[in-house]
Write a protein that holds these residues in place. Structure first.
Motif, PDB file in Angstrom:
ATOM      1  N   ARG A 106       0.823  -1.202   0.000  1.00  0.00           N
ATOM      2  CA  ARG A 106       0.000   0.000   0.000  1.00  0.00           C
ATOM      3  C   ARG A 106       0.863   1.260   0.000  1.00  0.00           C
ATOM      4  O   ARG A 106       0.518   2.267  -0.632  1.00  0.00           O
ATOM      5  N   GLU A 107       1.986   1.219   0.690  1.00  0.00           N
ATOM      6  CA  GLU A 107       2.882   2.376   0.711  1.00  0.00           C
ATOM      7  C   GLU A 107       3.423   2.671  -0.690  1.00  0.00           C
ATOM      8  O   GLU A 107       3.515   3.833  -1.105  1.00  0.00           O
ATOM      9  N   LYS A 108       3.769   1.625  -1.451  1.00  0.00           N
ATOM     10  CA  LYS A 108       4.267   1.834  -2.813  1.00  0.00           C
ATOM     11  C   LYS A 108       3.202   2.494  -3.695  1.00  0.00           C
ATOM     12  O   LYS A 108       3.504   3.403  -4.482  1.00  0.00           O
ATOM     13  N   VAL A 109       1.955   2.025  -3.533  1.00  0.00           N
ATOM     14  CA  VAL A 109       0.884   2.573  -4.358  1.00  0.00           C
ATOM     15  C   VAL A 109       0.631   4.038  -4.006  1.00  0.00           C
ATOM     16  O   VAL A 109       0.475   4.899  -4.883  1.00  0.00           O
ATOM     17  N   ARG A 113       1.021   7.407  -6.405  1.00  0.00           N
ATOM     18  CA  ARG A 113      -0.053   8.371  -6.645  1.00  0.00           C
ATOM     19  C   ARG A 113       0.358   9.789  -6.247  1.00  0.00           C
ATOM     20  O   ARG A 113      -0.101  10.771  -6.856  1.00  0.00           O
ATOM     21  N   LEU A 114       1.202   9.911  -5.224  1.00  0.00           N
ATOM     22  CA  LEU A 114       1.701  11.235  -4.852  1.00  0.00           C
ATOM     23  C   LEU A 114       2.661  11.781  -5.900  1.00  0.00           C
ATOM     24  O   LEU A 114       2.662  12.975  -6.215  1.00  0.00           O
ATOM     25  N   HIS A 115       3.486  10.902  -6.463  1.00  0.00           N
ATOM     26  CA  HIS A 115       4.482  11.333  -7.447  1.00  0.00           C
ATOM     27  C   HIS A 115       3.842  11.619  -8.803  1.00  0.00           C
ATOM     28  O   HIS A 115       4.316  12.494  -9.548  1.00  0.00           O
ATOM     29  N   MET A 129      -4.963   8.098 -10.557  1.00  0.00           N
ATOM     30  CA  MET A 129      -6.234   7.533 -10.121  1.00  0.00           C
ATOM     31  C   MET A 129      -7.142   8.695  -9.748  1.00  0.00           C
ATOM     32  O   MET A 129      -6.883   9.422  -8.802  1.00  0.00           O
ATOM     33  N   VAL A 130      -8.208   8.903 -10.528  1.00  0.00           N
ATOM     34  CA  VAL A 130      -9.101  10.050 -10.350  1.00  0.00           C
ATOM     35  C   VAL A 130     -10.492   9.521 -10.048  1.00  0.00           C
ATOM     36  O   VAL A 130     -11.035   8.706 -10.800  1.00  0.00           O
ATOM     37  N   VAL A 131     -11.080   9.985  -8.941  1.00  0.00           N
ATOM     38  CA  VAL A 131     -12.442   9.612  -8.562  1.00  0.00           C
ATOM     39  C   VAL A 131     -13.368  10.759  -8.967  1.00  0.00           C
ATOM     40  O   VAL A 131     -13.220  11.886  -8.485  1.00  0.00           O
ATOM     41  N   ASN A 132     -14.311  10.493  -9.886  1.00  0.00           N
ATOM     42  CA  ASN A 132     -15.230  11.509 -10.369  1.00  0.00           C
ATOM     43  C   ASN A 132     -16.398  11.682  -9.401  1.00  0.00           C
ATOM     44  O   ASN A 132     -16.584  10.896  -8.465  1.00  0.00           O
ATOM     45  N   GLN A 165      -0.655  11.914 -15.319  1.00  0.00           N
ATOM     46  CA  GLN A 165      -0.898  10.705 -16.093  1.00  0.00           C
ATOM     47  C   GLN A 165      -2.359  10.517 -16.465  1.00  0.00           C
ATOM     48  O   GLN A 165      -2.698   9.573 -17.171  1.00  0.00           O
ATOM     49  N   GLY A 166      -3.261  11.384 -15.982  1.00  0.00           N
ATOM     50  CA  GLY A 166      -4.676  11.228 -16.270  1.00  0.00           C
ATOM     51  C   GLY A 166      -5.090  12.004 -17.504  1.00  0.00           C
ATOM     52  O   GLY A 166      -4.273  12.392 -18.345  1.00  0.00           O
ATOM     53  N   GLY A 167      -6.411  12.218 -17.620  1.00  0.00           N
ATOM     54  CA  GLY A 167      -6.948  12.952 -18.736  1.00  0.00           C
ATOM     55  C   GLY A 167      -6.686  14.443 -18.623  1.00  0.00           C
ATOM     56  O   GLY A 167      -6.396  14.974 -17.539  1.00  0.00           O
ATOM     57  N   ILE A 168      -6.805  15.147 -19.748  1.00  0.00           N
ATOM     58  CA  ILE A 168      -6.519  16.583 -19.769  1.00  0.00           C
ATOM     59  C   ILE A 168      -7.572  17.349 -18.989  1.00  0.00           C
ATOM     60  O   ILE A 168      -7.269  18.313 -18.277  1.00  0.00           O
ATOM     61  N   ARG A 169      -8.844  16.939 -19.088  1.00  0.00           N
ATOM     62  CA  ARG A 169      -9.897  17.629 -18.337  1.00  0.00           C
ATOM     63  C   ARG A 169      -9.653  17.521 -16.836  1.00  0.00           C
ATOM     64  O   ARG A 169      -9.796  18.501 -16.094  1.00  0.00           O
TER      65      ARG A 169
END
Length: 623
Positions: free
Chosen positions: A91-94, A98-100, A105-108, A190-194
């Motif tokens: 979990r620490e690696k994940v 996500r911080l870096h 990972m985006v929650v809408n 790394q996510g979408g532009i929006r």
């Protein structure tokens, strides 16, 4: 997936739930076959309460999740177990990833989660090193097991590609700190532009537009391409021979011996559907006579007159004699001003001529007739070559062959051509009132009597008012205007503007009064319809409560309807019926209040309001 969604999509779950309901109903001795009112009467429950309980059950089913298919989950692991320590490391690696890499990972807002390609590859690489069960692994990395299975299946069928970070472009020395921070954030995103714009606007306290400009300037986002313009109906392709397009083209002739340059006008006409040249006329300048000759040549070429002729907005096409001659058989349609797309087919042919021929060079000095004929022959040869050449878009046939073989139906495109002609020639597209003549007479007399005719010498203002406003509004406004003018006011050059504004205001007031009358009429119709429906429902209640039992008491049923009534009219109706009965049975006030107090499905405000009225009726505190 929750149980409510599964019931909508899964027949197995729907049948299983129906089986459970029938089993419990059989145990309680309830018959669920028949109308809802019959079932409620047999069970001794209120129909309104059934709908309330149905909404409660739907909300509860939404919160219940079905177990995913597959093996059951492993028993919980204590913190002292070695597997727990590996889970914390995982979990620490994940979380560090996500911080870096923001946006991995985006929650809408809807609850849907989107994952970047780099994050998916990172999770799959971690799973390759994992020795435990995949379910435990998914709980540690906070990825649903079903989603992880889809990633694994795609990974087996796709070629492995290592994720590459965005390259940070060269930064000028003058770039600000905010400029550099935006580019660094986008390079790590790394996510979408929006989603990036939503993230960066909060982080930088800037709007999305300046952030996009920064990324466009440094080349990390492309420049937005302009949308293609929308053209009008004259670019719609009709049958061959239905619409012809005409225009003039300046042709240059250079004499190599003397260096003298002469210019002529090539008045061309082409078919709108096939681009076939139907006429090639040469004149000194673009004139009505050249258009006349080109039209005659086109009619001879086609064997009949076309239905429409599209032309530009040059004055030569407004010649009265030319229009009278052509419009005997053909509609003349002007193209949209400053928009060559309406005549794109002939503009393209002129461009091809410049590429293929260009300036004509003649050796030696020649007379005017020789030059004239030479130019005509060159153009004739050019157009004839185009007309007879095989075209790929016509399956090897030439333009002239397609045009001559087609037998167009004159009525097929007539409606479209008439509409196009109307749209391009009509100058005013407003609906006028049938009272415009009477209104114009009143306005003329008013302007004359008030001495303000010089403010509208051509009568355009009066005509505009007469076409749009009723005689009543104009009559009242003239009276008000005359009163003010008699007081010595409104003597300037813009006094008629005051009159126009008064007419507009009075017309709005007249319209509003008429609309209010209509609203009252329709509201009364709606009220009568509601009362008829409520009276019919009251008769049904009386019939059902004929044998007045504690569970089926008319007073209780009326109080239920008064509490749960949606419209004010409904509540007033049921309260009035309840009041009439209670006045004859004053000993029932306490029982009805107690029943209303126990209607927990209703809101506190509705129950309190009805109880307050019952108390007032009981103590005769209302009229």
């Amino acid at each position: 997936m929750n149980i409510k969604e599964d019931l909508k999509n899964n027949k197995l779950t729907l049948i299983a739930l129906d089986k459970i309901i029938k089993k419990y109903a059989s145990d309680m001795g309830i018959d669920l076959i028949g109308p809802l009112s019959t079932i409620c009467n047999a069970a001794g429950v209120n129909r309104t309460q059934v709908y309330e309980r149905m909404n409660q059950l739907e909300e509860a089913l939404t919160e219940l999740e079905l177990a995913d298919p597959g093996r059951p989950s492993n028993p919980s692991v204590s913190d002292t177990d070695p597997q727990a320590s590996r889970g914390w490391e995982l979990r620490e690696k994940v979380l560090r990833y996500r911080l870096h890499y923001p946006g991995a990972m985006v929650v809408n807002r809807s609850g849907r989660v989107t994952y970047s390609d780099g994050f998916i590859r990172f999770i799959l690489d971690l799973h390759d090193q994992w020795q435990g069960s995949p379910e435990w692994f998914c709980r540690q990395v906070e990825v649903p097991y079903s989603t992880f299975r889809v990633w694994c299946n795609k990974d087996e069928s796709q070629v492995y590609a290592e994720h590459q970070d965005r390259q940070i472009p060269y930064m000028p020395i003058s770039a600000s700190e905010d400029f550099r921070r935006i580019t660094d954030d986008f390079a790590a995103w790394q996510g979408g532009i929006r989603d990036f714009f939503k993230y960066e606007t909060v982080r930088m306290q800037l709007g999305p537009t300046p952030i996009r400009k920064v990324l466009v300037i440094c080349g990390m986002l492309p420049v937005r391409s302009a949308k293609a313009p929308r053209y009008r109906g004259s670019t719609t392709r009709c049958q061959p021979g239905g619409i012809l397009v005409t225009d003039g083209k300046t042709v240059k002739v250079e004499f190599t011996a003397s260096g003298e340059v002469w210019t002529f006008n090539w008045q061309g006409i082409v078919d709108q559907a096939t681009a076939c040249h139907t006429a090639a006329v040469v004149t000194e300048t673009e004139c009505a006579a050249g258009v006349w000759d080109a039209f005659e040549s086109s009619c001879s070429f086609l064997g009949r007159a076309p239905q429409a002729l599209i032309h530009d907005n040059k004055p030569v096409h407004d010649d009265q004699g030319l229009r009278e001659y052509i419009e005997k058989t053909t509609k003349m349609i002007p193209a949209t001003g400053k928009r060559p797309e309406n005549k794109a087919v002939i503009e393209g042919e002129f461009g091809k001529y410049e590429q293929a021929v260009g300036t004509i060079h003649l050796d030696g000095n020649s007379k005017n007739e020789i030059v004239h004929s030479a130019v005509r022959e060159v153009i004739r040869a050019y157009t004839a070559g185009l007309n007879h050449a095989g075209r790929a878009e016509f399956d090897g046939k030439s333009r002239e062959q397609v045009l001559r073989e087609t037998c167009p139906d004159p009525d097929k495109d007539r409606k479209f051509i008439e509409q196009l002609h109307s749209d391009h020639t009509k100058t005013k597209r407003v609906d006028v009132l049938p009272t415009r003549l009477a209104s114009r007479t009143i306005l003329d007399e008013g302007f004359r009597s008030f001495g303000i005719e010089d403010m509208d010498p051509e009568g355009k203002t009066r005509q505009w008012l007469a076409e749009r406003y009723t005689t009543e509004a104009i009559r009242q406004a003239l009276a008000i205007f005359g009163t003010e003018r008699n007081k010595g006011r409104l003597r300037n050059k813009t006094a008629h503007r005051y009159l126009v504004k008064v007419i507009q205001n009075i017309q709005e007031d007249i319209d509003l009064r008429w609309q209010e009358t209509s609203l009252r009429e329709f509201a009364e119709i709606e009220r009568q319809a509601w009362l008829q429906e409520l009276e019919a429902e009251y008769k049904i209640l009386e019939t059902e409560c004929a044998g007045s039992t504690p569970e089926n008491n008319l007073l209780f049923r009326l109080s239920d309807s008064a509490v749960f009534g949606g419209l004010s009219l409904q509540r007033a109706f049921w309260e009035n019926e309840l009041k009439l009965i209670l006045e004859k049975n004053r000993d029932r006030f306490s029982a009805v209040c107690r029943h209303v107090r126990r209607l927990f499905e209703a809101t506190w405000e509705n129950r309190f309001a009805l109880i307050a009225k019952l108390v007032a009726w009981e103590h005769q505190l209302t009229s």
